[in-house]
Scaffold this active site. Structure first.
Site, PDB file in Angstrom:
ATOM      1  N   ASN A 210      18.312 -16.227  46.936  1.00 28.24           N
ATOM      2  CA  ASN A 210      17.191 -16.930  47.544  1.00 28.24           C
ATOM      3  C   ASN A 210      17.220 -16.729  49.063  1.00 28.24           C
ATOM      4  O   ASN A 210      18.070 -16.018  49.592  1.00 28.24           O
ATOM      5  CB  ASN A 210      17.200 -18.418  47.165  1.00 28.24           C
ATOM      6  CG  ASN A 210      18.459 -19.098  47.640  1.00 28.24           C
ATOM      7  OD1 ASN A 210      18.710 -19.194  48.835  1.00 28.24           O
ATOM      8  ND2 ASN A 210      19.290 -19.543  46.696  1.00 28.24           N
ATOM      9  N   ASP A 279      19.389 -22.091  40.258  1.00 29.39           N
ATOM     10  CA  ASP A 279      19.307 -22.937  39.060  1.00 29.39           C
ATOM     11  C   ASP A 279      19.534 -22.138  37.789  1.00 29.39           C
ATOM     12  O   ASP A 279      19.862 -22.693  36.751  1.00 29.39           O
ATOM     13  CB  ASP A 279      17.919 -23.598  38.990  1.00 29.39           C
ATOM     14  CG  ASP A 279      17.797 -24.731  39.988  1.00 29.39           C
ATOM     15  OD1 ASP A 279      18.757 -25.527  40.085  1.00 29.39           O
ATOM     16  OD2 ASP A 279      16.768 -24.819  40.683  1.00 29.39           O
ATOM     17  N   LYS A 289      26.011  -0.295  36.843  1.00 27.78           N
ATOM     18  CA  LYS A 289      24.650  -0.347  37.383  1.00 27.78           C
ATOM     19  C   LYS A 289      23.633   0.010  36.281  1.00 27.78           C
ATOM     20  O   LYS A 289      23.794   1.034  35.613  1.00 27.78           O
ATOM     21  CB  LYS A 289      24.537   0.636  38.554  1.00 27.78           C
ATOM     22  CG  LYS A 289      23.206   0.599  39.220  1.00 27.78           C
ATOM     23  CD  LYS A 289      23.145   1.590  40.372  1.00 27.78           C
ATOM     24  CE  LYS A 289      21.720   1.647  40.902  1.00 27.78           C
ATOM     25  NZ  LYS A 289      21.525   2.747  41.825  1.00 27.78           N
ATOM     26  N   PRO A 306      24.876 -24.875  35.967  1.00 26.07           N
ATOM     27  CA  PRO A 306      25.200 -26.305  36.127  1.00 26.07           C
ATOM     28  C   PRO A 306      24.560 -26.849  37.392  1.00 26.07           C
ATOM     29  O   PRO A 306      24.377 -26.121  38.364  1.00 26.07           O
ATOM     30  CB  PRO A 306      26.717 -26.319  36.243  1.00 26.07           C
ATOM     31  CG  PRO A 306      27.125 -24.935  36.553  1.00 26.07           C
ATOM     32  CD  PRO A 306      26.047 -24.013  36.057  1.00 26.07           C
ATOM     33  N   PHE A 324      19.699 -32.338  49.567  1.00 28.29           N
ATOM     34  CA  PHE A 324      18.455 -31.861  50.158  1.00 28.29           C
ATOM     35  C   PHE A 324      17.496 -31.584  48.999  1.00 28.29           C
ATOM     36  O   PHE A 324      17.938 -31.260  47.905  1.00 28.29           O
ATOM     37  CB  PHE A 324      18.675 -30.558  50.933  1.00 28.29           C
ATOM     38  CG  PHE A 324      19.093 -30.751  52.360  1.00 28.29           C
ATOM     39  CD1 PHE A 324      20.353 -31.235  52.668  1.00 28.29           C
ATOM     40  CD2 PHE A 324      18.230 -30.436  53.399  1.00 28.29           C
ATOM     41  CE1 PHE A 324      20.747 -31.401  53.991  1.00 28.29           C
ATOM     42  CE2 PHE A 324      18.610 -30.583  54.722  1.00 28.29           C
ATOM     43  CZ  PHE A 324      19.868 -31.078  55.017  1.00 28.29           C
ATOM     44  N   LYS A 338      14.786 -36.560  42.400  1.00 22.37           N
ATOM     45  CA  LYS A 338      16.140 -35.986  42.537  1.00 22.37           C
ATOM     46  C   LYS A 338      17.126 -37.024  43.066  1.00 22.37           C
ATOM     47  O   LYS A 338      18.279 -37.086  42.652  1.00 22.37           O
ATOM     48  CB  LYS A 338      16.110 -34.763  43.466  1.00 22.37           C
ATOM     49  CG  LYS A 338      15.443 -33.562  42.825  1.00 22.37           C
ATOM     50  CD  LYS A 338      15.252 -32.399  43.777  1.00 22.37           C
ATOM     51  CE  LYS A 338      14.468 -31.277  43.081  1.00 22.37           C
ATOM     52  NZ  LYS A 338      14.035 -30.212  43.966  1.00 22.37           N
ATOM     53  N   LYS A 342      20.138 -37.741  40.469  1.00 27.12           N
ATOM     54  CA  LYS A 342      21.449 -37.215  40.848  1.00 27.12           C
ATOM     55  C   LYS A 342      22.350 -38.298  41.449  1.00 27.12           C
ATOM     56  O   LYS A 342      23.433 -37.994  41.931  1.00 27.12           O
ATOM     57  CB  LYS A 342      21.270 -36.030  41.809  1.00 27.12           C
ATOM     58  CG  LYS A 342      20.423 -34.898  41.201  1.00 27.12           C
ATOM     59  CD  LYS A 342      20.443 -33.624  42.021  1.00 27.12           C
ATOM     60  CE  LYS A 342      19.399 -32.621  41.490  1.00 27.12           C
ATOM     61  NZ  LYS A 342      19.656 -31.240  41.879  1.00 27.12           N
TER      62      LYS A 342
HETATM   63  O1  PMT Z   1      19.795 -22.224  54.941  1.00 29.70           O
HETATM   64  P1  PMT Z   1      18.525 -22.324  55.770  1.00 29.70           P
HETATM   65  O2  PMT Z   1      17.846 -20.985  55.914  1.00 29.70           O
HETATM   66  O3  PMT Z   1      18.769 -23.001  57.071  1.00 29.70           O
HETATM   67  O4  PMT Z   1      17.490 -23.218  54.948  1.00 29.70           O
HETATM   68  C1  PMT Z   1      17.722 -24.574  54.772  1.00 29.70           C
HETATM   69  C2  PMT Z   1      17.328 -25.039  53.359  1.00 29.70           C
HETATM   70  C3  PMT Z   1      15.838 -24.883  53.187  1.00 29.70           C
HETATM   71  C4  PMT Z   1      18.068 -24.226  52.303  1.00 29.70           C
HETATM   72  C5  PMT Z   1      17.784 -26.544  53.279  1.00 29.70           C
HETATM   73  O5  PMT Z   1      17.135 -27.286  54.277  1.00 29.70           O
HETATM   74  C6  PMT Z   1      17.459 -27.136  51.910  1.00 29.70           C
HETATM   75  O6  PMT Z   1      16.390 -27.659  51.683  1.00 29.70           O
HETATM   76  N1  PMT Z   1      18.441 -27.074  50.976  1.00 29.70           N
HETATM   77  C7  PMT Z   1      18.298 -27.463  49.587  1.00 29.70           C
HETATM   78  C8  PMT Z   1      17.882 -26.283  48.757  1.00 29.70           C
HETATM   79  C9  PMT Z   1      17.807 -26.598  47.271  1.00 29.70           C
HETATM   80  O7  PMT Z   1      18.504 -25.991  46.502  1.00 29.70           O
HETATM   81  O8  PMT Z   1      17.001 -27.580  46.973  1.00 29.70           O
HETATM   82  P2  PMT Z   1      16.722 -28.091  45.438  1.00 29.70           P
HETATM   83  O9  PMT Z   1      15.598 -29.039  45.577  1.00 29.70           O
HETATM   84  O10 PMT Z   1      16.582 -26.930  44.517  1.00 29.70           O
HETATM   85  O11 PMT Z   1      18.046 -28.858  45.034  1.00 29.70           O
HETATM   86  C10 PMT Z   1      18.234 -30.247  45.293  1.00 29.70           C
HETATM   87  C11 PMT Z   1      19.682 -30.522  45.656  1.00 29.70           C
HETATM   88  O12 PMT Z   1      20.514 -30.244  44.512  1.00 29.70           O
HETATM   89  C12 PMT Z   1      20.203 -29.683  46.781  1.00 29.70           C
HETATM   90  O13 PMT Z   1      21.023 -30.493  47.582  1.00 29.70           O
HETATM   91  C13 PMT Z   1      21.005 -28.590  46.084  1.00 29.70           C
HETATM   92  O14 PMT Z   1      22.111 -28.171  46.889  1.00 29.70           O
HETATM   93  C14 PMT Z   1      21.493 -29.297  44.833  1.00 29.70           C
HETATM   94  N2  PMT Z   1      21.619 -28.399  43.664  1.00 29.70           N
HETATM   95  C15 PMT Z   1      20.542 -27.760  43.142  1.00 29.70           C
HETATM   96  C16 PMT Z   1      20.686 -26.989  42.015  1.00 29.70           C
HETATM   97  C17 PMT Z   1      21.948 -26.866  41.417  1.00 29.70           C
HETATM   98  N3  PMT Z   1      22.130 -26.115  40.332  1.00 29.70           N
HETATM   99  N4  PMT Z   1      22.990 -27.503  41.945  1.00 29.70           N
HETATM  100  C18 PMT Z   1      22.849 -28.274  43.059  1.00 29.70           C
HETATM  101  O15 PMT Z   1      23.830 -28.858  43.546  1.00 29.70           O
END
Ligand code: PMT
Length: 402
Positions: A210, A279, A289, A306, A324, A338, A342
């Site tokens: 990503n 995810d 390859k 997970p 986040f 979330k 969570k």
């Molecule tokens: O790295 P930069 O370029 O500075 O960009 C910053 C950012 C946009 C990445 C950051 O500000 C941000 O928003 N991070 C969260 C990205 C994310 O994965 O968001 P989500 O809404 O998909 O996940 C929600 C939360 O669950 C996040 O804290 C994530 O770390 C966590 N998560 C998600 C999926 C997963 N399988 N495991 C997780 O722990």
């Protein structure tokens, strides 16, 4: 952290004195007041005038200077210091400090000071490794003197080994770490920060990833360390330099990030998950390859990964858990879901479609959402400032939980 700190910089006679001019300049730029004491041998390498101009203060060079700044100069400087730094520290000054010999201005002031002392040994490798020097360093450490070990590399005498003065930014970082641990408001906290994006391999050369640059997470780690926290940064692949005084663990996949987070979690006070976690992952990783076959496309079947944060939420005891939410639509509703699902104490809602927000930008626009329904909206600001506000919030949450 260094604003207004009073540093007495003792300079002894070694070729690395030239680097210490830069060090003095960096300390001043960081907000320190610097007063320099030079030994007679140090003055063979660089003239006191250089340090006078750089430090903005008169340089002390002799016990018997009729024009000295203070009446009893060695005592006045010893008392003035918040920290007494010796760089470069020769074998000679280490021996004097270790045995309490006071035969010039620097060694006398060092004996008289009650301020913390940081020495940065720099010398020929054999001199550094000599039993006498090592015993002196051991004794000094036992007495509470801080020792920044020399770097290993090419030395002025033509040999290679331990004995190089660490680069000035490293010395500044060591001083920052000292004051952060002494005075920082987060000094009692162990903080785990995740940053960057995870990558899921398709074959040995391709992956699903990503757009995360790591800037948001690295800013949080940096500010937390500057405020005295013990910081573990678990990071996906990114090109950013590791902030000073931050322990780093590099991972690639979501599974690796999960394992690293679970291992650190029991000893962690605050978790901040800024990482963009994949995810989904390819069900199968090709051992070689994948080759093109005529006009055929490629279908990659993805399995669910997970959810690290949800797992931490399930295991939560005394920790503060901050996530986040990177959203492209229905920001508040999705973030709130979330937050609850969570089991978080705070979620940072991040509309990653807004200009100046989200992936790879130096600024961000976020809202802090709390389980009791409170919403704090922050205007566009540097990621460092978002980090500062978030750590303020984390500290209050931790204090309220204790
Ligand atoms: O790295 P930069 O370029 O500075 O960009 C910053 C950012 C946009 C990445 C950051 O500000 C941000 O928003 N991070 C969260 C990205 C994310 O994965 O968001 P989500 O809404 O998909 O996940 C929600 C939360 O669950 C996040 O804290 C994530 O770390 C966590 N998560 C998600 C999926 C997963 N399988 N495991 C997780 O722990």
């Amino acid at each position: 952290m260094l604003q207004g700190k009073k540093i007495v910089l003792g300079v002894t006679g070694g070729i690395a004195v030239y680097k210490v001019v830069d060090l003095a300049s960096r300390l001043r730029k960081a907000g320190c007041e610097v007063k320099v004491i030079m030994t007679a041998h140090a003055q063979e390498f660089v003239a006191p005038l250089t340090f006078k101009e750089i430090s903005g203060n008169k340089v002390a060079v002799s016990m018997w200077d009729a024009n000295a700044e203070y009446n009893v100069e060695h005592i006045a400087l010893a008392n003035w210091a918040d920290m007494f730094l010796v760089a470069p520290a020769t074998a000679n000054i280490l021996a004097k400090l270790s045995w309490g010999i006071a035969d010039d201005l620097l060694s006398t002031a060092l004996l008289a000071t009650t301020a913390p002392v940081l020495v940065c040994p720099a010398m020929n490798s054999n001199m550094y490794l000599a039993p006498a020097t090592q015993e002196n360093l051991k004794r000094l450490k036992e007495r509470g003197v801080l020792v920044l070990p020399p770097a290993v590399g090419q030395l002025a005498c033509g040999t290679s080994g331990p004995g190089r003065l660490p680069e000035p930014p490293q010395i500044v970082a060591a001083i920052e770490a000292f004051f952060a641990k002494k005075d920082g408001d987060l000094r009692a906290l162990k903080i785990l920060v995740t940053a960057g994006g995870t990558r899921e391999p398709i074959d040995p050369v391709r992956f699903v990833g990503n757009r995360s640059s790591g800037k948001m997470g690295y800013a949080i780690a940096q500010v937390a360390a500057q405020r005295g926290a013990d910081v573990l940064l678990i990071t996906g692949p990114c090109a950013l330099p590791v902030p000073a005084n931050v322990q780093v663990q590099r991972v690639e996949t979501t599974q690796e990030m999960l394992t690293a987070c679970l291992s650190a979690y029991p000893k962690t006070d605050v978790v901040i998950k800024a990482a963009a976690v994949a995810d989904f992952k390819p069900r199968e990783v090709a051992p070689q390859k994948i080759k093109k076959k005529g006009d055929e496309g490629l279908t990659v079947v993805m399995d669910k990964n997970p959810d690290i944060l949800a797992e931490l939420g399930r295991r939560k005891e005394r920790q503060i858990l901050i996530g986040f939410a990177a959203e492209t639509q229905d920001l508040l509703a999705n973030a709130r879901e979330k937050l609850t699902k969570k089991n978080l104490d705070l979620i940072v809602a991040n509309d990653v479609t807004a200009a100046g927000a989200g992936f790879n930008s130096d600024t961000n626009i976020v809202k802090f959402l709390y389980p009791d329904g409170r919403v704090e909206s922050l205007e566009k600001m540097a990621k460092q400032e978002v980090a500062r506000r978030l750590l303020d919030a984390a500290l209050i949450l931790k204090q309220n939980k204790c």
